[in-house]
Design a protein around this motif. Structure first.
Motif, short mmCIF file in Angstrom:
data_model
loop_
_atom_site.label_atom_id
_atom_site.label_comp_id
_atom_site.label_asym_id
_atom_site.label_seq_id
_atom_site.Cartn_x
_atom_site.Cartn_y
_atom_site.Cartn_z
N ALA A 12 44.27 -2.09 -13.62
CA ALA A 12 45.47 -2.04 -13.98
C ALA A 12 45.55 -0.31 -13.90
CB ALA A 12 45.79 -2.37 -15.16
N ALA A 13 44.65 0.33 -14.59
CA ALA A 13 44.44 1.77 -14.36
C ALA A 13 44.44 2.52 -13.05
CB ALA A 13 43.18 2.37 -15.23
N ARG A 14 43.77 1.88 -12.04
CA ARG A 14 43.67 2.30 -10.62
C ARG A 14 44.85 2.10 -10.01
NH1 ARG A 14 40.45 4.55 -13.13
NH2 ARG A 14 38.14 4.36 -12.53
N GLU A 15 45.69 1.07 -10.33
CA GLU A 15 47.00 0.62 -9.71
C GLU A 15 47.92 1.71 -10.10
OE1 GLU A 15 47.79 -3.28 -10.75
OE2 GLU A 15 46.79 -4.05 -9.02
N ALA A 16 47.94 2.07 -11.37
CA ALA A 16 48.98 3.07 -12.04
C ALA A 16 48.71 4.43 -11.26
CB ALA A 16 48.68 3.34 -13.30
N GLU A 17 47.22 4.67 -11.00
CA GLU A 17 46.76 6.11 -10.37
C GLU A 17 47.21 5.92 -8.86
OE1 GLU A 17 42.84 6.76 -10.93
OE2 GLU A 17 42.86 6.82 -13.03
N LEU A 18 47.17 5.04 -8.22
CA LEU A 18 47.58 4.88 -6.64
C LEU A 18 49.18 4.82 -6.78
CD1 LEU A 18 46.64 4.20 -4.17
CD2 LEU A 18 47.01 1.65 -4.43
N ALA A 19 49.88 4.22 -7.68
CA ALA A 19 51.28 4.61 -7.69
C ALA A 19 51.82 5.96 -7.70
CB ALA A 19 51.97 3.75 -8.82
N ILE A 20 51.05 6.53 -8.55
CA ILE A 20 51.20 8.09 -8.65
C ILE A 20 50.90 9.10 -7.32
CG2 ILE A 20 50.74 10.26 -9.74
CD1 ILE A 20 50.16 8.68 -12.11
N VAL A 21 49.74 8.74 -6.76
CA VAL A 21 49.49 9.24 -5.52
C VAL A 21 50.40 8.72 -4.28
CG1 VAL A 21 47.84 8.93 -3.60
CG2 VAL A 21 46.85 9.27 -5.78
N TRP A 22 50.89 7.50 -4.27
CA TRP A 22 51.93 7.24 -3.42
C TRP A 22 53.18 7.84 -3.69
CZ3 TRP A 22 51.54 5.00 1.14
CH2 TRP A 22 50.46 4.29 1.54
N GLN A 23 53.58 8.21 -4.81
CA GLN A 23 54.81 9.00 -5.08
C GLN A 23 54.58 10.53 -4.47
OE1 GLN A 23 55.53 8.33 -9.25
NE2 GLN A 23 56.63 6.71 -9.04
N ASP A 24 53.49 11.02 -4.72
CA ASP A 24 53.40 12.46 -4.54
C ASP A 24 53.38 12.39 -2.94
OD1 ASP A 24 52.93 13.22 -6.90
OD2 ASP A 24 50.97 13.45 -7.26
N ALA A 25 52.52 11.44 -2.32
CA ALA A 25 52.73 11.44 -0.68
C ALA A 25 54.07 11.31 -0.26
CB ALA A 25 51.57 10.16 -0.13
N ALA A 26 55.11 10.64 -0.83
CA ALA A 26 56.52 10.59 -0.33
C ALA A 26 57.05 11.55 -0.50
CB ALA A 26 56.82 8.87 -0.99
N ALA A 27 56.90 12.20 -1.70
CA ALA A 27 57.53 13.49 -2.01
C ALA A 27 57.14 14.60 -0.81
CB ALA A 27 57.14 13.90 -3.28
N ALA A 28 55.78 14.64 -0.74
CA ALA A 28 55.44 15.78 0.34
C ALA A 28 56.09 15.29 1.90
CB ALA A 28 53.84 15.51 0.58
N GLY A 29 56.14 14.23 2.22
CA GLY A 29 56.72 13.78 3.28
C GLY A 29 58.26 14.14 3.35
N VAL A 30 58.77 13.86 2.42
CA VAL A 30 60.39 14.30 2.09
C VAL A 30 60.39 15.75 2.48
CG1 VAL A 30 62.29 14.68 0.67
CG2 VAL A 30 61.15 12.23 0.94
N ASP A 31 59.47 16.64 1.57
CA ASP A 31 59.59 18.02 1.65
C ASP A 31 59.30 18.62 3.22
OD1 ASP A 31 59.78 18.33 -0.99
OD2 ASP A 31 57.71 18.86 -1.40
N ARG A 32 58.35 17.92 4.01
CA ARG A 32 58.15 18.18 5.37
C ARG A 32 59.52 17.77 6.19
NH1 ARG A 32 53.05 15.81 4.64
NH2 ARG A 32 53.70 13.80 5.36
N ASP A 33 60.17 16.94 5.96
CA ASP A 33 61.26 16.35 6.70
C ASP A 33 62.43 17.67 6.24
OD1 ASP A 33 60.14 14.22 7.69
OD2 ASP A 33 61.24 12.94 6.37
N VAL A 34 62.50 17.74 4.97
CA VAL A 34 63.61 18.97 4.76
C VAL A 34 63.13 20.31 5.49
CG1 VAL A 34 64.58 20.40 2.86
CG2 VAL A 34 64.23 17.74 2.66
N ALA A 35 61.93 20.77 5.42
CA ALA A 35 61.65 22.02 5.86
C ALA A 35 61.84 22.02 7.58
CB ALA A 35 59.99 22.19 5.81
N GLU A 36 61.46 20.76 8.29
CA GLU A 36 61.91 20.71 9.80
C GLU A 36 63.35 20.75 9.87
OE1 GLU A 36 60.24 16.78 11.04
OE2 GLU A 36 58.15 17.53 10.66
N TYR A 37 64.24 20.05 8.96
CA TYR A 37 65.52 20.03 9.31
C TYR A 37 66.19 21.60 9.15
CZ TYR A 37 66.27 14.97 9.63
OH TYR A 37 65.99 13.91 9.82
#
Length: 100
Positions: A12-37
């Motif tokens: 359960a602890a690892r799943e919670a950590e993994l959810a945070i990592v996925w959120q950070d990765a998604a936010a980084a992807g959005v930041d890249r998209d915004v920078a490209e636009y």
């Protein structure tokens, strides 16, 4: 505590950590998209600025040429003139009028 309960807590602890990592990765992807636009928008803005500058230059160079077209040497009838009113009408307009 049994080893099964401990394992469940660790998972359960690892799943919670993994959810945070996925959120950070998604936010980084959005930041890249915004920078490209933004980069693309800056490019478009530069192109439009260059086009405007070119059109201003062309307009300035045409100013003197239009004056040459509207003035004519003595004895010559040349120039940009508006045609008489009756010639500016569309010739087939009376065909579309309902009472005729």
């Amino acid at each position: 505590m049994s080893s099964l309960e401990e394992l469940e807590q660790r998972i359960a602890a690892r799943e919670a950590e993994l959810a945070i990592v996925w959120q950070d990765a998604a936010a980084a992807g959005v930041d890249r998209d915004v920078a490209e636009y933004r980069a693309e928008l800056r490019g478009h803005t530069r192109v439009l600025g260059a086009l405007r500058e070119t059109q201003v230059q062309q307009g300035q160079s045409l100013d003197g040429k239009v004056d040459d077209l509207t003035t004519s040497p003595p004895g010559v009838h040349v120039g940009l003139q508006r045609p008489p009113r009756r010639q500016r009408r569309w010739p087939g307009r009376h065909l579309l009028s309902p009472g005729r």
